[in-house]
Design a protein around this motif. Structure first.
Motif, mmCIF file in Angstrom:
data_model
loop_
_atom_site.group_PDB
_atom_site.id
_atom_site.type_symbol
_atom_site.label_atom_id
_atom_site.label_comp_id
_atom_site.label_asym_id
_atom_site.label_seq_id
_atom_site.Cartn_x
_atom_site.Cartn_y
_atom_site.Cartn_z
ATOM 1 N N GLU A 1 -3.282 -0.960 -4.807
ATOM 2 C CA GLU A 1 -4.326 -0.578 -3.857
ATOM 3 C C GLU A 1 -4.977 0.727 -4.291
ATOM 4 O O GLU A 1 -4.343 1.581 -4.919
ATOM 5 C CB GLU A 1 -3.726 -0.418 -2.460
ATOM 6 C CG GLU A 1 -3.125 -1.689 -1.874
ATOM 7 C CD GLU A 1 -4.185 -2.705 -1.513
ATOM 8 O OE1 GLU A 1 -5.351 -2.299 -1.309
ATOM 9 O OE2 GLU A 1 -3.853 -3.906 -1.442
ATOM 10 N N GLN A 2 -6.244 0.884 -3.946
ATOM 11 C CA GLN A 2 -6.982 2.068 -4.353
ATOM 12 C C GLN A 2 -6.369 3.349 -3.822
ATOM 13 O O GLN A 2 -6.372 4.385 -4.503
ATOM 14 C CB GLN A 2 -8.441 1.955 -3.884
ATOM 15 C CG GLN A 2 -9.370 3.022 -4.444
ATOM 16 C CD GLN A 2 -9.760 2.759 -5.886
ATOM 17 O OE1 GLN A 2 -9.146 1.944 -6.560
ATOM 18 N NE2 GLN A 2 -10.795 3.426 -6.363
ATOM 19 N N TRP A 3 -5.800 3.293 -2.628
ATOM 20 C CA TRP A 3 -5.201 4.492 -2.051
ATOM 21 C C TRP A 3 -4.033 4.981 -2.887
ATOM 22 O O TRP A 3 -3.816 6.192 -3.016
ATOM 23 C CB TRP A 3 -4.741 4.242 -0.602
ATOM 24 C CG TRP A 3 -3.564 3.316 -0.473
ATOM 25 C CD1 TRP A 3 -3.578 1.984 -0.236
ATOM 26 C CD2 TRP A 3 -2.175 3.687 -0.585
ATOM 27 N NE1 TRP A 3 -2.298 1.474 -0.197
ATOM 28 C CE2 TRP A 3 -1.425 2.505 -0.397
ATOM 29 C CE3 TRP A 3 -1.510 4.887 -0.820
ATOM 30 C CZ2 TRP A 3 -0.027 2.490 -0.442
ATOM 31 C CZ3 TRP A 3 -0.108 4.873 -0.867
ATOM 32 C CH2 TRP A 3 0.609 3.693 -0.673
ATOM 33 N N ILE B 1 -5.408 6.810 -5.976
ATOM 34 C CA ILE B 1 -5.892 8.142 -5.596
ATOM 35 C C ILE B 1 -4.719 9.065 -5.291
ATOM 36 O O ILE B 1 -4.704 10.239 -5.704
ATOM 37 C CB ILE B 1 -6.840 8.041 -4.391
ATOM 38 C CG1 ILE B 1 -8.097 7.251 -4.791
ATOM 39 C CG2 ILE B 1 -7.213 9.430 -3.880
ATOM 40 C CD1 ILE B 1 -9.022 6.947 -3.633
ATOM 41 N N ALA B 2 -3.713 8.534 -4.577
ATOM 42 C CA ALA B 2 -2.535 9.348 -4.251
ATOM 43 C C ALA B 2 -1.804 9.791 -5.510
ATOM 44 O O ALA B 2 -1.339 10.943 -5.605
ATOM 45 C CB ALA B 2 -1.591 8.558 -3.338
#
Length: 240
Positions: A24-26, A29-30
């Motif tokens: 997932e994109q999150w 980024i995390a």
């Protein structure tokens, strides 16, 4: 029994070199935020920079071998400095490429890792990194360096072999972000040291003596490689 062994090898090949679904994109980024958090603060950077030194000295060593030089050994020190000793012609293209490989290795490894992750080969990235660390361990010539490489390689091995796919993805993306982001800072640190009159025998100064090109131009190259790798690798990781 032979068919079972063949099936096991096929399963292992598929597990290592097969593709995995993009996280997932999150999570991507995390992972970048975590990498940034260990690169920017000075206290954490003093510890995490050891990993960048592994890549830096490994770059010197790998290019030395590829250009036909004899690699005598690599030392990693607790102050995050390192030394790679090779034998061969003291001038010429091989020596120039070997000297230029240190500061450019971490960001270029990050760029290569980003390309693998962009193609869905998360486990392959972890195993390739583990293999490179094992090869490097053979050339380490001091206890601190051996301990650092063993701990780093052990972490990669445990994650790639025992962790589930989500943990593997989070770890792989954090490592690649770290190489990209952490590959930018050393060139700025070197520039600051040279401005204060230090680091007179740095890679940039050695390259200047080898090529008669000002050390500042080699610093510019280090900056260009690291920043371009960060921009290109970041686009692959974020899929933009």
């Amino acid at each position: 029994m032979e068919s079972t062994a063949n099936a096991d090898l096929t399963d292992l090949w598929d597990r290592v070199f097969g593709t995995q679904a993009a996280p997932e994109q999150w999570l991507v980024i995390a992972a970048g935020v975590v990498a940034l958090a260990v690169v920017v603060p000075h206290a954490l950077w003093r510890l995490s920079r050891n990993a960048i030194t592994i890549a830096h000295e490994g770059g010197h060593g790998l290019v030395a071998l590829l250009t036909g030089r004899r690699l005598d050994g690599i030392r990693l020190h607790s102050d995050t400095s390192g030394l790679t000793v090779s034998r061969g012609k003291p001038t010429g293209l091989g020596m120039i490429l070997t000297a230029a490989a240190g500061y450019t290795a971490p960001p270029l490894l990050g760029l290569g890792g980003a390309a693998l992750l962009d193609s869905g080969r998360i486990t392959a990235f972890l195993w390739i990194a583990t293999a490179l660390l094992v090869v490097m361990l053979v050339m380490i010539r001091n206890a601190y360096g051996a301990l650092t490489v063993v701990l780093t390689g052990g972490t990669f091995l445990v994650v790639s072999w025992l962790a589930n796919t989500d943990v593997q993805a989070a770890f792989a993306y954090a490592v690649v972000w770290f190489l990209l982001l952490g590959g930018v800072r050393p060139a700025f640190e070197l520039q600051s040291k040279r401005r204060r009159g230090g680091a007179g025998d740095s890679d940039a100064d050695q390259l200047s003596r080898l090529t008669h090109v000002p050390a500042g131009m080699w610093l510019f190259l280090f900056h260009a490689v690291s920043l371009c790798s960060l921009m290109g690798g970041g686009r692959w990781l974020l899929d933009v």
